[in-house]
Motif scaffolding. Sequence first.
Motif, PDB file in Angstrom:
ATOM      1  N   ALA A  39       0.942  -1.026  -0.235  1.00  0.00           N
ATOM      2  CA  ALA A  39       0.176   0.122   0.028  1.00  0.00           C
ATOM      3  C   ALA A  39       0.953   1.050   0.172  1.00  0.00           C
ATOM      4  CB  ALA A  39      -1.050   0.095   1.315  1.00  0.00           C
ATOM      5  N   LEU A  40       0.711   2.029  -1.076  1.00  0.00           N
ATOM      6  CA  LEU A  40       1.720   2.938  -1.634  1.00  0.00           C
ATOM      7  C   LEU A  40       0.812   4.350  -0.881  1.00  0.00           C
ATOM      8  CD1 LEU A  40       3.719   1.573  -4.145  1.00  0.00           C
ATOM      9  CD2 LEU A  40       4.672   1.752  -2.265  1.00  0.00           C
ATOM     10  N   VAL A  45       8.382   6.976  -0.549  1.00  0.00           N
ATOM     11  CA  VAL A  45       9.032   6.103  -1.559  1.00  0.00           C
ATOM     12  C   VAL A  45       9.157   4.453  -1.293  1.00  0.00           C
ATOM     13  CG1 VAL A  45      10.960   6.308   0.595  1.00  0.00           C
ATOM     14  CG2 VAL A  45      11.730   6.105  -1.743  1.00  0.00           C
ATOM     15  N   PHE A  46       9.304   4.886  -2.141  1.00  0.00           N
ATOM     16  CA  PHE A  46       8.637   2.982  -2.652  1.00  0.00           C
ATOM     17  C   PHE A  46      10.665   2.340  -2.547  1.00  0.00           C
ATOM     18  CE2 PHE A  46       7.229  -1.301  -5.277  1.00  0.00           C
ATOM     19  CZ  PHE A  46       7.049  -1.808  -3.987  1.00  0.00           C
ATOM     20  N   VAL A  47      10.926   1.721  -1.506  1.00  0.00           N
ATOM     21  CA  VAL A  47      12.484   1.679  -2.126  1.00  0.00           C
ATOM     22  C   VAL A  47      13.330   0.047  -2.944  1.00  0.00           C
ATOM     23  CG1 VAL A  47      15.059   0.911  -0.939  1.00  0.00           C
ATOM     24  CG2 VAL A  47      13.568   3.431  -0.686  1.00  0.00           C
ATOM     25  N   LEU A  48      12.563  -0.028  -3.851  1.00  0.00           N
ATOM     26  CA  LEU A  48      13.497  -1.663  -4.329  1.00  0.00           C
ATOM     27  C   LEU A  48      15.080  -1.731  -4.085  1.00  0.00           C
ATOM     28  CD1 LEU A  48      11.953  -2.288  -7.202  1.00  0.00           C
ATOM     29  CD2 LEU A  48      10.804  -3.233  -5.452  1.00  0.00           C
ATOM     30  N   ALA A  67       6.514  -1.680 -10.617  1.00  0.00           N
ATOM     31  CA  ALA A  67       7.191  -1.268  -9.171  1.00  0.00           C
ATOM     32  C   ALA A  67       6.988   0.356  -9.548  1.00  0.00           C
ATOM     33  CB  ALA A  67       8.069  -1.396  -8.514  1.00  0.00           C
ATOM     34  N   ARG A  68       7.615   1.188 -10.592  1.00  0.00           N
ATOM     35  CA  ARG A  68       7.408   2.533 -11.084  1.00  0.00           C
ATOM     36  C   ARG A  68       6.528   2.755 -11.309  1.00  0.00           C
ATOM     37  NH1 ARG A  68       6.159   5.790 -15.029  1.00  0.00           N
ATOM     38  NH2 ARG A  68       7.726   7.908 -14.518  1.00  0.00           N
ATOM     39  N   ASN A  69       5.659   2.478 -12.085  1.00  0.00           N
ATOM     40  CA  ASN A  69       3.889   3.043 -12.185  1.00  0.00           C
ATOM     41  C   ASN A  69       3.099   2.913 -11.179  1.00  0.00           C
ATOM     42  OD1 ASN A  69       5.297   3.305 -14.815  1.00  0.00           O
ATOM     43  ND2 ASN A  69       3.936   0.937 -15.575  1.00  0.00           N
ATOM     44  N   ARG A  70       2.994   1.928 -10.451  1.00  0.00           N
ATOM     45  CA  ARG A  70       2.604   1.098  -9.410  1.00  0.00           C
ATOM     46  C   ARG A  70       3.139   3.173  -8.884  1.00  0.00           C
ATOM     47  NH1 ARG A  70       1.848  -1.798  -5.165  1.00  0.00           N
ATOM     48  NH2 ARG A  70      -0.409  -1.259  -5.075  1.00  0.00           N
ATOM     49  N   ALA A  71       3.833   2.409  -7.685  1.00  0.00           N
ATOM     50  CA  ALA A  71       4.547   4.115  -7.365  1.00  0.00           C
ATOM     51  C   ALA A  71       3.818   5.573  -7.157  1.00  0.00           C
ATOM     52  CB  ALA A  71       5.457   4.212  -6.597  1.00  0.00           C
ATOM     53  N   GLU A  73       1.094   6.474  -9.569  1.00  0.00           N
ATOM     54  CA  GLU A  73      -0.252   6.552  -9.787  1.00  0.00           C
ATOM     55  C   GLU A  73      -0.344   6.834  -8.421  1.00  0.00           C
ATOM     56  OE1 GLU A  73      -1.227   2.014 -10.194  1.00  0.00           O
ATOM     57  OE2 GLU A  73      -1.424   2.499 -12.805  1.00  0.00           O
ATOM     58  N   ALA A  74       0.367   6.356  -7.402  1.00  0.00           N
ATOM     59  CA  ALA A  74      -0.125   6.184  -5.834  1.00  0.00           C
ATOM     60  C   ALA A  74       0.342   7.981  -5.433  1.00  0.00           C
ATOM     61  CB  ALA A  74       0.305   5.225  -5.374  1.00  0.00           C
ATOM     62  N   GLY A  75       1.214   8.421  -6.145  1.00  0.00           N
ATOM     63  CA  GLY A  75       1.376   9.865  -5.758  1.00  0.00           C
ATOM     64  C   GLY A  75       3.279   9.399  -5.277  1.00  0.00           C
ATOM     65  N   ALA A  76       3.587   8.696  -5.128  1.00  0.00           N
ATOM     66  CA  ALA A  76       4.340   8.347  -4.666  1.00  0.00           C
ATOM     67  C   ALA A  76       6.149   8.244  -5.820  1.00  0.00           C
ATOM     68  CB  ALA A  76       4.790   6.571  -3.863  1.00  0.00           C
ATOM     69  N   ARG A  77       6.873   8.402  -5.131  1.00  0.00           N
ATOM     70  CA  ARG A  77       7.998   7.838  -5.906  1.00  0.00           C
ATOM     71  C   ARG A  77       8.911   6.532  -5.527  1.00  0.00           C
ATOM     72  NH1 ARG A  77      12.766   9.540  -2.942  1.00  0.00           N
ATOM     73  NH2 ARG A  77      12.303  10.718  -0.857  1.00  0.00           N
ATOM     74  N   ILE A  78       9.860   6.100  -6.753  1.00  0.00           N
ATOM     75  CA  ILE A  78      10.661   4.768  -6.294  1.00  0.00           C
ATOM     76  C   ILE A  78      11.936   5.159  -6.257  1.00  0.00           C
ATOM     77  CG2 ILE A  78      10.713   4.469  -8.598  1.00  0.00           C
ATOM     78  CD1 ILE A  78       9.885   1.532  -8.374  1.00  0.00           C
ATOM     79  N   ALA A  79      12.622   4.425  -6.283  1.00  0.00           N
ATOM     80  CA  ALA A  79      14.040   4.287  -5.909  1.00  0.00           C
ATOM     81  C   ALA A  79      14.496   3.040  -5.784  1.00  0.00           C
ATOM     82  CB  ALA A  79      13.785   5.186  -4.478  1.00  0.00           C
ATOM     83  N   LEU A  80      15.757   2.654  -6.747  1.00  0.00           N
ATOM     84  CA  LEU A  80      16.673   1.427  -6.551  1.00  0.00           C
ATOM     85  C   LEU A  80      17.457   1.568  -5.700  1.00  0.00           C
ATOM     86  CD1 LEU A  80      14.299   0.594  -8.763  1.00  0.00           C
ATOM     87  CD2 LEU A  80      16.020  -0.372 -10.065  1.00  0.00           C
ATOM     88  N   VAL A  81      18.438   0.748  -4.693  1.00  0.00           N
ATOM     89  CA  VAL A  81      19.398   0.783  -4.736  1.00  0.00           C
ATOM     90  C   VAL A  81      19.620  -0.266  -4.450  1.00  0.00           C
ATOM     91  CG1 VAL A  81      18.323   2.428  -2.127  1.00  0.00           C
ATOM     92  CG2 VAL A  81      18.267   0.157  -1.944  1.00  0.00           C
ATOM     93  N   ASN A  82      21.357  -0.715  -3.706  1.00  0.00           N
ATOM     94  CA  ASN A  82      22.430  -1.731  -3.960  1.00  0.00           C
ATOM     95  C   ASN A  82      21.706  -2.537  -5.459  1.00  0.00           C
ATOM     96  OD1 ASN A  82      22.812  -1.085  -1.264  1.00  0.00           O
ATOM     97  ND2 ASN A  82      21.213  -1.978  -0.176  1.00  0.00           N
TER      98      ASN A  82
END
Length: 122
Positions: A39-40, A45-48, A67-71, A73-82
């Motif tokens: 649930a975003l 921020v949605f971190v993968l 995952a990016r598109n879901r973020a 749509e929810a008004g969140a942002r995505i970030a990939l780490v490691n």
Amino acid sequence: MTDLTTGVRRIRNGTILTVRGELDFHSAERFHRALREQALAPGEVFVLDLGGLEFCDSSGITGFITARNRAVEAGARIALVNVPAHTARVLDIMGLGPILPIHPGLDSALRDGTRPTGTAGA
């Protein structure tokens, strides 16, 4: 073959989804299920966290875009780490850096998702 496992951790301003093992055609549905369960909320921020990712094929890349598109749509942002070097290279070749920002670590991702310190080519 290493089975895909995911783990979820809620943080003050979002969610961290850790991914371990092989993300391919056979495990993509498990990854998509894990994405759907998150649930975003706007401003989060949605971190993968891909530190445990051993292999990623086109099904995995499609999952990252999902995952990016879901973020978004929810008004969140995505970030990939490691992000493993082999996966970062594929993201760079595909030109996905602008929509899938790669950060060197969690602190960077949480600081500011709009200006990543690294790109897919980093």
